[in-house]
Design an enzyme around this catalytic site. Structure first.
Site, short mmCIF file in Angstrom:
data_model
loop_
_atom_site.label_atom_id
_atom_site.label_comp_id
_atom_site.label_asym_id
_atom_site.label_seq_id
_atom_site.Cartn_x
_atom_site.Cartn_y
_atom_site.Cartn_z
CG ASP A 189 135.45 89.11 67.58
OD1 ASP A 189 134.89 90.16 67.21
OD2 ASP A 189 136.53 89.10 68.20
CD GLU A 190 132.56 92.84 71.34
OE1 GLU A 190 132.53 93.19 72.52
OE2 GLU A 190 133.40 93.28 70.53
#
Length: 350
Positions: A94-95
């Site tokens: 997610d990053e």
């Protein structure tokens, strides 16, 4: 991404929207993998024991994780990034860091690129993302948390040093609770106080990480965005439904984990030299033991034997054991020259 796992669950099940939600196990030995923003208002956080989360938020809903779905959505988002730049360095599902100095759309402003990417993510996935924009990795990461959820924030070169100066040490990316406590013991609680520390002093107390801390306190971080970074470790861990009280059961658990790690290493032709065993007691106190061999570990038996010897060094057990982990790292040819040392990384998420 904003509360990524939880947001995916709320997207896919409308009945969960607007409700405090935790992704993870609801049983007595479960752990929160992610929490929605509705749950975070009650103090629920990732890596928190589920019983603690339920006590903080009695209305908390638990859903089991669906990692195959999260990976698929992550791939969608990665494809969006790569429409703008090939220089994408994922940190997790997610990053990611993106270097948009020279970008495929020839957009001259990083803020416009961030806005466009966030809008495209929302349009294609139904999920919101936040962005931090700056001239180096550290400040971009710190900026990304500044307008969450669904926002973005810019730190210019003129603002960098002053932004770091007002930060609490415990909020620095890459500084976990143990390192923050060490800083506090030295009377250092803010970026401004860190900047007053001479380089030799920081090196004396923090070793290789001292130079990185000295630079970051001045808003300096020369690390490059590195797409497709080589894998630096392979590991497996298990939380047991019933605590392991006997050394023989702990050794058996370590051997099974070593077999799982070896399976991945053999399939990917990846062999490291350092074995680390992790043991967490029933009271959540965690200890690790590591050993670096002269040559890469090229046989499952050697990995298993090394892991068993490491855990045997912790006998007799202080208490019953709730979690075991085995990790192999340190493949030949790896270099961390561009990466500052990070003595303690917090388990977290957006």
């Amino acid at each position: 991404m904003d509360a990524f796992y939880a947001s995916v669950e709320q997207r896919d099940d409308p009945s969960l929207r607007g409700r405090p939600l935790a992704v993870g196990g609801s049983k007595a030995r479960g752990v929160v993998a992610a929490a929605s923003y509705e749950a975070r208002r009650f103090g629920v956080r990732s890596a928190m024991p589920s019983v603690t989360a339920q006590r903080l938020c009695p209305e908390l809903l638990f859903v089991p994780p669906r990692f195959e779905v999260y990976r698929a959505v992550s791939r969608q988002i990665r494809d969006i990034y790569e429409e703008y730049t090939p220089l994408v360095e994922p940190l997790s599902l997610d990053e990611a860091y993106l270097d948009v100095t020279t970008n495929l759309k020839e957009i001259p402003w990083a803020t416009r690129i961030a806005t466009a990417i966030r809008a495209t993510i929302l349009e294609r996935t139904g999920l919101t993302a936040s962005a931090g924009i700056s001239y180096n990795k550290f400040l971009a990461k710190m900026a990304s948390d500044h307008r969450k959820p669904n926002g973005q924030f810019v730190i210019t070169p003129e603002q960098g040093a002053d932004f770091v100066a007002q930060l609490e040490i415990a909020r620095f990316h890459g500084i976990g609770p143990a390192t923050a406590k060490k800083f506090h013991g030295l009377g250092i609680r803010t970026g401004a106080e860190l900047r007053e520390c001479p380089l030799p002093f920081l090196q004396q107390h923090f070793g290789k990480a001292g130079a990185a801390f000295h630079a970051i306190a001045r808003g300096i971080d020369h690390r490059q965005v590195r797409p497709d970074r080589p894998r630096k470790s392979s590991g497996s861990e298990t939380t047991y439904g019933t605590d392991l009280a006997e050394p023989a059961a702990v050794e058996e658990g370590v051997a099974k984990l070593a077999a799982q790690v070896w399976d991945w290493c053999a399939r990917h032709d990846w062999f490291g030299r350092t074995v680390t065993v992790k043991l967490r007691y029933a009271d959540f106190h965690t200890v690790t033991r590591s050993r670096t061999l002269a040559r890469p570990i090229a046989a499952e038996a050697l990995l298993a034997a090394t892991a068993r010897e490491l855990v045997q060094g912790l006998f007799p057990l202080e208490k019953a054991v709730r979690l075991l982990g085995v990790t192999v790292s340190g493949a030949e040819g790896e270099s961390d020259e561009e990466e500052p040392a990070q003595p303690s990384l917090d388990f977290g998420g957006g």
